[in-house]
Design an enzyme around this catalytic site. Sequence first.
Site, mmCIF file in Angstrom:
data_model
loop_
_atom_site.group_PDB
_atom_site.id
_atom_site.type_symbol
_atom_site.label_atom_id
_atom_site.label_comp_id
_atom_site.label_asym_id
_atom_site.label_seq_id
_atom_site.Cartn_x
_atom_site.Cartn_y
_atom_site.Cartn_z
ATOM 1 N N GLY A 1 0.815 -1.200 0.000
ATOM 2 C CA GLY A 1 0.000 0.000 0.000
ATOM 3 C C GLY A 1 0.854 1.257 0.000
ATOM 4 O O GLY A 1 0.420 2.302 -0.492
ATOM 5 N N VAL B 1 4.843 -3.131 4.226
ATOM 6 C CA VAL B 1 4.770 -3.813 2.924
ATOM 7 C C VAL B 1 3.470 -4.586 2.723
ATOM 8 O O VAL B 1 3.375 -5.402 1.812
ATOM 9 C CB VAL B 1 5.973 -4.763 2.700
ATOM 10 N N LYS B 2 2.468 -4.341 3.528
ATOM 11 C CA LYS B 2 1.213 -5.074 3.340
ATOM 12 C C LYS B 2 0.286 -4.312 2.374
ATOM 13 O O LYS B 2 0.558 -3.168 2.016
ATOM 14 C CB LYS B 2 0.532 -5.303 4.685
ATOM 15 N N THR B 3 -0.802 -4.978 1.974
ATOM 16 C CA THR B 3 -1.671 -4.408 0.928
ATOM 17 C C THR B 3 -2.198 -3.040 1.320
ATOM 18 O O THR B 3 -2.309 -2.143 0.484
ATOM 19 C CB THR B 3 -2.826 -5.386 0.627
#
Length: 397
Positions: free
Chosen positions: A3, A185-187
Amino acid sequence: MPGFELFGDLERKQVNDVLDNGVLMRYGFDGMRNGHWKAKELETELQNTFQSKHVQLVSSGTAAVSVALASAGVGAGDEVIMPTFTFVASFEAIMMLGAIPVLVDIDDTLGLNPEAVEQAITPNTKAIMVVQMCGSMANMDALQTIAEKHNILLVEDACQAIGGTYNGKPLGSIGDLGCFSFDFVKTITCGEGGAVITNNKDYYLNADHYSDHGHDHVGNDRGAETHPFLGYNFRISELHAAVGLAQVKRLPEFLELQKKNFNILRDALSQIPEVTFRTVPEGGVESCAFLNFFLPDLETTRKVIQAFKTEGVDVCWNYYDNNWHYIREWNHLKDLKSLFPISKEVKEGLSYLKTKTFPKSDHYIGRNISCLIKLSWTEAEVKERASKMVKAIKENI
Ligand SMILES: Cc1ncc(COP(=O)(O)O)c(C=O)c1O
């Protein structure tokens, strides 16, 4: 998946609301807030996104897994079944509670192998922790059946699978408790952050209290709140929640981009007969955060990874040779390298790792390449990437 790639005015506006009123903590200070409760607002948004009755935000995905297990009563000496392919956070979160991680094989879904799970159950098994790795899922029907049959918890780590679904339900909402990470680093990202979701009110209240020193959050005088039980600090801050609030509103846009880029790469690779893809269980829809495929053997896979590097194809990994995600290189766990003494029960409970091998997991992870799907790539960039990948694979097969 990340994201953070698409980050801008919406995030800035939410953060400025918090900076303007100066209340960086999610609880209390009612009079100073100018009506801004970012963590509470984000919890409400996530209830809708994940179709779950209750959401408790916490400070990270690792905290989410530990808080979820603690909230359902998992603790000293309990065994928690988890996959060999996951992130180190899985065993960290279990061991933080004095419980024992029992690692079992995966199958071609890259998730828990239900047969291996069934074989690993003992009278001490308290929970099955399924990890929905790389945007897809394990065979959830089979795992739910096993959990029900043995009357044990099913905890779902969906940190890497935000937006994936199974039989129409969001991943994370299928088990008794679900866990999410909003790290960088996640959606969707908060910078750092996580969430526990559940339809069980008792588990939710436990998570709410446990993640804030055991505070019962009754009334509006923090100093007068009681502590029904011990807790710790896994709170999220208002600043982090503010970023997440902007990001969650953009989730449909992010998922659409992920899918588009994923499909271009998948279509290109599916023209190579030697390439096969991970199995997505019937009823499952991937989030498309990663494209995962198998090559015929480990040697070819290593050669292709090297060729990707030479061609400048980044963010693709073979986890067999990687320290992050696979049991093979987790020597600090196998050797129990801890800063402080570990209990006798956990030491004994983990001694199997000195000798146990996981040939079935090796069979899948050794031949697997996992490619992160970015959101910021242009269509031309994805197409160029696809042709470089096809070339690298064909030349090394
Ligand atoms: C499957 C899985 N579980 C848990 C975590 C932990 O999340 P966090 O980095 O927010 O602690 C991660 C992070 O990468 C993950 O991939």
